[in-house]
Design a protein around this motif. Structure first.
Motif, PDB file in Angstrom:
ATOM      1  N   ALA A 163      42.464  28.184  -4.539  1.00 48.07           N
ATOM      2  CA  ALA A 163      42.645  28.770  -3.211  1.00 48.07           C
ATOM      3  C   ALA A 163      41.971  30.137  -3.142  1.00 48.07           C
ATOM      4  N   PHE A 164      41.445  30.468  -1.989  1.00 48.45           N
ATOM      5  CA  PHE A 164      40.804  31.764  -1.802  1.00 48.45           C
ATOM      6  C   PHE A 164      41.823  32.895  -1.684  1.00 48.45           C
ATOM      7  N   TRP A 165      43.044  32.545  -1.310  1.00 49.67           N
ATOM      8  CA  TRP A 165      44.094  33.556  -1.129  1.00 49.67           C
ATOM      9  C   TRP A 165      45.419  32.896  -1.475  1.00 49.67           C
ATOM     10  N   GLU A 166      46.096  33.420  -2.491  1.00 50.71           N
ATOM     11  CA  GLU A 166      47.317  32.796  -3.004  1.00 50.71           C
ATOM     12  C   GLU A 166      48.588  33.259  -2.291  1.00 50.71           C
ATOM     13  N   ALA A 167      48.474  34.124  -1.299  1.00 51.64           N
ATOM     14  CA  ALA A 167      49.667  34.677  -0.636  1.00 51.64           C
ATOM     15  C   ALA A 167      50.428  33.588   0.127  1.00 51.64           C
ATOM     16  N   ALA A 195      24.443  22.323  11.399  1.00 52.85           N
ATOM     17  CA  ALA A 195      25.414  21.277  11.056  1.00 52.85           C
ATOM     18  C   ALA A 195      25.704  21.272   9.556  1.00 52.85           C
ATOM     19  N   ALA A 196      24.668  21.465   8.740  1.00 55.06           N
ATOM     20  CA  ALA A 196      24.871  21.504   7.290  1.00 55.06           C
ATOM     21  C   ALA A 196      25.738  22.700   6.897  1.00 55.06           C
ATOM     22  N   PHE A 197      25.488  23.852   7.520  1.00 61.57           N
ATOM     23  CA  PHE A 197      26.305  25.035   7.231  1.00 61.57           C
ATOM     24  C   PHE A 197      27.759  24.807   7.622  1.00 61.57           C
ATOM     25  N   ILE A 198      27.992  24.258   8.803  1.00 60.28           N
ATOM     26  CA  ILE A 198      29.358  23.991   9.252  1.00 60.28           C
ATOM     27  C   ILE A 198      30.039  22.993   8.321  1.00 60.28           C
ATOM     28  N   GLY A 199      29.301  21.950   7.903  1.00 52.99           N
ATOM     29  CA  GLY A 199      29.889  20.978   6.993  1.00 52.99           C
ATOM     30  C   GLY A 199      30.244  21.585   5.652  1.00 52.99           C
ATOM     31  N   ALA A 200      29.332  22.398   5.091  1.00 50.07           N
ATOM     32  CA  ALA A 200      29.615  23.043   3.804  1.00 50.07           C
ATOM     33  C   ALA A 200      30.822  23.967   3.908  1.00 50.07           C
ATOM     34  N   LEU A 201      30.896  24.740   4.993  1.00 48.62           N
ATOM     35  CA  LEU A 201      32.035  25.637   5.182  1.00 48.62           C
ATOM     36  C   LEU A 201      33.336  24.841   5.299  1.00 48.62           C
ATOM     37  N   SER A 202      33.300  23.726   6.015  1.00 46.75           N
ATOM     38  CA  SER A 202      34.499  22.890   6.143  1.00 46.75           C
ATOM     39  C   SER A 202      34.952  22.382   4.783  1.00 46.75           C
ATOM     40  N   GLY A 203      33.998  21.956   3.956  1.00 42.02           N
ATOM     41  CA  GLY A 203      34.356  21.475   2.627  1.00 42.02           C
ATOM     42  C   GLY A 203      34.987  22.554   1.767  1.00 42.02           C
ATOM     43  N   LEU A 204      34.452  23.785   1.850  1.00 47.37           N
ATOM     44  CA  LEU A 204      35.022  24.890   1.088  1.00 47.37           C
ATOM     45  C   LEU A 204      36.445  25.208   1.558  1.00 47.37           C
ATOM     46  N   LEU A 205      36.699  25.072   2.850  1.00 49.67           N
ATOM     47  CA  LEU A 205      38.008  25.419   3.386  1.00 49.67           C
ATOM     48  C   LEU A 205      39.085  24.417   2.984  1.00 49.67           C
ATOM     49  N   ILE A 206      38.737  23.141   2.901  1.00 52.60           N
ATOM     50  CA  ILE A 206      39.766  22.136   2.623  1.00 52.60           C
ATOM     51  C   ILE A 206      39.891  21.800   1.146  1.00 52.60           C
ATOM     52  N   SER A 207      38.891  22.137   0.341  1.00 53.77           N
ATOM     53  CA  SER A 207      38.923  21.718  -1.068  1.00 53.77           C
ATOM     54  C   SER A 207      40.101  22.279  -1.862  1.00 53.77           C
ATOM     55  N   PRO A 208      40.666  23.473  -1.538  1.00 59.36           N
ATOM     56  CA  PRO A 208      41.830  23.906  -2.308  1.00 59.36           C
ATOM     57  C   PRO A 208      43.102  23.103  -2.019  1.00 59.36           C
ATOM     58  N   SER A 209      43.161  22.419  -0.895  1.00 56.72           N
ATOM     59  CA  SER A 209      44.394  21.716  -0.509  1.00 56.72           C
ATOM     60  C   SER A 209      44.252  20.202  -0.532  1.00 56.72           C
ATOM     61  N   THR A 210      43.057  19.684  -0.734  1.00 56.10           N
ATOM     62  CA  THR A 210      42.828  18.234  -0.721  1.00 56.10           C
ATOM     63  C   THR A 210      41.887  17.868  -1.859  1.00 56.10           C
ATOM     64  N   LEU A 243      58.819  27.885   8.915  1.00 58.07           N
ATOM     65  CA  LEU A 243      57.463  27.598   8.453  1.00 58.07           C
ATOM     66  C   LEU A 243      57.085  28.490   7.280  1.00 58.07           C
ATOM     67  N   SER A 244      56.283  27.932   6.391  1.00 51.35           N
ATOM     68  CA  SER A 244      55.738  28.680   5.265  1.00 51.35           C
ATOM     69  C   SER A 244      54.217  28.633   5.356  1.00 51.35           C
ATOM     70  N   LEU A 245      53.622  29.760   5.706  1.00 56.32           N
ATOM     71  CA  LEU A 245      52.174  29.839   5.868  1.00 56.32           C
ATOM     72  C   LEU A 245      51.530  30.310   4.570  1.00 56.32           C
ATOM     73  N   THR A 246      50.596  29.545   4.066  1.00 62.40           N
ATOM     74  CA  THR A 246      49.860  29.965   2.879  1.00 62.40           C
ATOM     75  C   THR A 246      48.648  30.785   3.287  1.00 62.40           C
ATOM     76  N   GLY A 247      48.154  31.564   2.356  1.00 63.37           N
ATOM     77  CA  GLY A 247      46.957  32.336   2.629  1.00 63.37           C
ATOM     78  C   GLY A 247      45.772  31.446   2.950  1.00 63.37           C
ATOM     79  N   GLN A 248      45.696  30.274   2.298  1.00 64.27           N
ATOM     80  CA  GLN A 248      44.588  29.356   2.567  1.00 64.27           C
ATOM     81  C   GLN A 248      44.637  28.839   3.995  1.00 64.27           C
ATOM     82  N   THR A 249      45.838  28.570   4.507  1.00 60.03           N
ATOM     83  CA  THR A 249      45.981  28.122   5.897  1.00 60.03           C
ATOM     84  C   THR A 249      45.479  29.182   6.862  1.00 60.03           C
ATOM     85  N   LEU A 250      45.833  30.435   6.596  1.00 61.78           N
ATOM     86  CA  LEU A 250      45.367  31.518   7.461  1.00 61.78           C
ATOM     87  C   LEU A 250      43.849  31.664   7.394  1.00 61.78           C
ATOM     88  N   ILE A 251      43.282  31.449   6.215  1.00 61.37           N
ATOM     89  CA  ILE A 251      41.828  31.517   6.087  1.00 61.37           C
ATOM     90  C   ILE A 251      41.166  30.400   6.886  1.00 61.37           C
TER      91      ILE A 251
END
Length: 345
Positions: A182-186, A254-269, A193-201
């Motif tokens: 995760a990019f942020w462990e807070a 589109a490639a940039f958006i896809g790469a960013l999406s992958g980075l955002l979800i990879s810590p949780s999936t 509700l329990s919000l993780t730092g990754q969700t906020l990111i």
């Protein structure tokens, strides 16, 4: 189900919906500019996540070799075109420097970075650069020569590109799944509700990117040129806007958006080589809600898909995918009445 469970499911649905919104935006962007239903958009998501995972383990990601392959293919295509059309040597050199040299430098830099155990931020930037550079190369190799083809032909090509990229993903990354840290462990507690730092990111990055796209299309000359191409491709070309340049730029974004999406979800999936297909398909359902033409409607559709998936997994987890994809049927029926089909000429 009580309000607490509903709130938790709603938060999960909004989080997933934020990712689907990014994918849907990329699909709408590519289709509106090029008329391509870009099925391989999900592969950019998977490649972004798997590239970062490989860098985390100190391995050279397979996307380095994929980028090199695409760059070599583009160099060959440009060389053949230059020979047939008898380009001046200077024009060919400029084309190769612009289209091939930069991707090769990115690939070489990422290769060297893999063994250096660089900080996470540097690895993230390298991943974004590596996957983003694939966008215009993929457009040049697979689509540019078919820019005047029918939507059906372009769809068939997209299916072929999807299967090719999925197979290459299996070769380069293997069948095992990967997660990244995760990019942020807070963690923050807000009522039930329990919000993780990754969700906020995820929320922050999605909102920031949507805002940046809005400013890009509204305030920049390049963005207005893309809008003009999406409204009337022939008219835009008559005004001096290159359709090929617009297509390459849309694929880059589109490639940039896809790469960013992958980075955002990879810590949780857990991401596998073929995970991108389902993510891209859900983004497509959201994009269809807007007729593959409206960014705001695509955003609304993405949030709806995320909520349907979240609540559907609670009531019938074994059928959550079926529930999500069944939603597209009434949407297609509705779109058929709102936007009647017209034959292409």
């Amino acid at each position: 189900m009580d309000l607490t469970i509903a709130a938790i499911l709603g938060l999960d649905g909004l989080t997933n919906g934020a990712i689907y919104a990014l994918v849907a935006l990329a699909l709408v962007l590519v289709f509106s500019v090029t008329r391509i239903v870009f099925i391989p958009q999900g592969e950019f998501v998977a490649f972004g996540a798997l590239t970062l995972a490989a860098l985390q383990t100190g391995k050279v990601p397979g996307t380095v070799w994929l980028l090199v392959m695409l760059a070599v293919a583009v160099a060959v295509l440009d060389g053949v075109q230059a020979w047939r059309e008898r380009w001046p040597a200077g024009r060919l050199v400029r084309r190769l420097l612009g289209a091939v040299l930069v991707p090769l430098l990115i690939a070489a830099g990422t290769h060297a970075l893999a063994a250096a155990q660089a900080p996470l931020l540097v690895q993230v930037l390298a991943t974004l650069a590596l996957v983003t550079a694939m966008g215009p190369l993929l457009y040049r190799v697979a689509y540019r020569a078919l820019s005047a083809a029918s939507v059906l032909t372009l769809l068939i090509v997209s299916v072929g590109v999807h299967f090719a990229l999925t197979g290459l993903g299996l070769v380069f990354f293997g069948a095992e799944g990967w997660r990244t840290p995760a990019f942020w462990e807070a963690r923050f507690d807000v009522g039930p509700l329990s919000l993780t730092g990754q969700t906020l990111i995820i929320f922050g990055a999605s909102v920031a990117l949507i805002g940046a796209l809005f400013l890009f299309f509204e305030r920049t000359l390049t963005g207005k040129a893309l809008r003009a191409t999406s409204v009337n491709r022939t008219g835009a070309q008559l005004m001096g806007i290159s359709g090929d340049a617009a297509g390459a730029l849309s694929f880059t974004m589109a490639a940039f958006i896809g790469a960013l999406s992958g980075l955002l979800i990879s810590p949780s999936t857990t991401i596998y080589y073929d995970t991108g297909f389902l993510i891209g398909l859900k983004g497509f359902v959201a994009a269809v809600f807007g007729g593959l033409a409206s960014f705001p409607m695509a955003l609304a559709g993405a949030i709806g898909v995320g909520l349907v998936e979240s609540f559907g997994s609670f009531w019938a987890s074994a059928f959550k995918e079926v529930i999500v994809f069944t939603v597209i049927l009434p949407i297609l029926l509705w779109r058929s009445f709102v936007d009647p089909h017209h034959e292409e000429h």
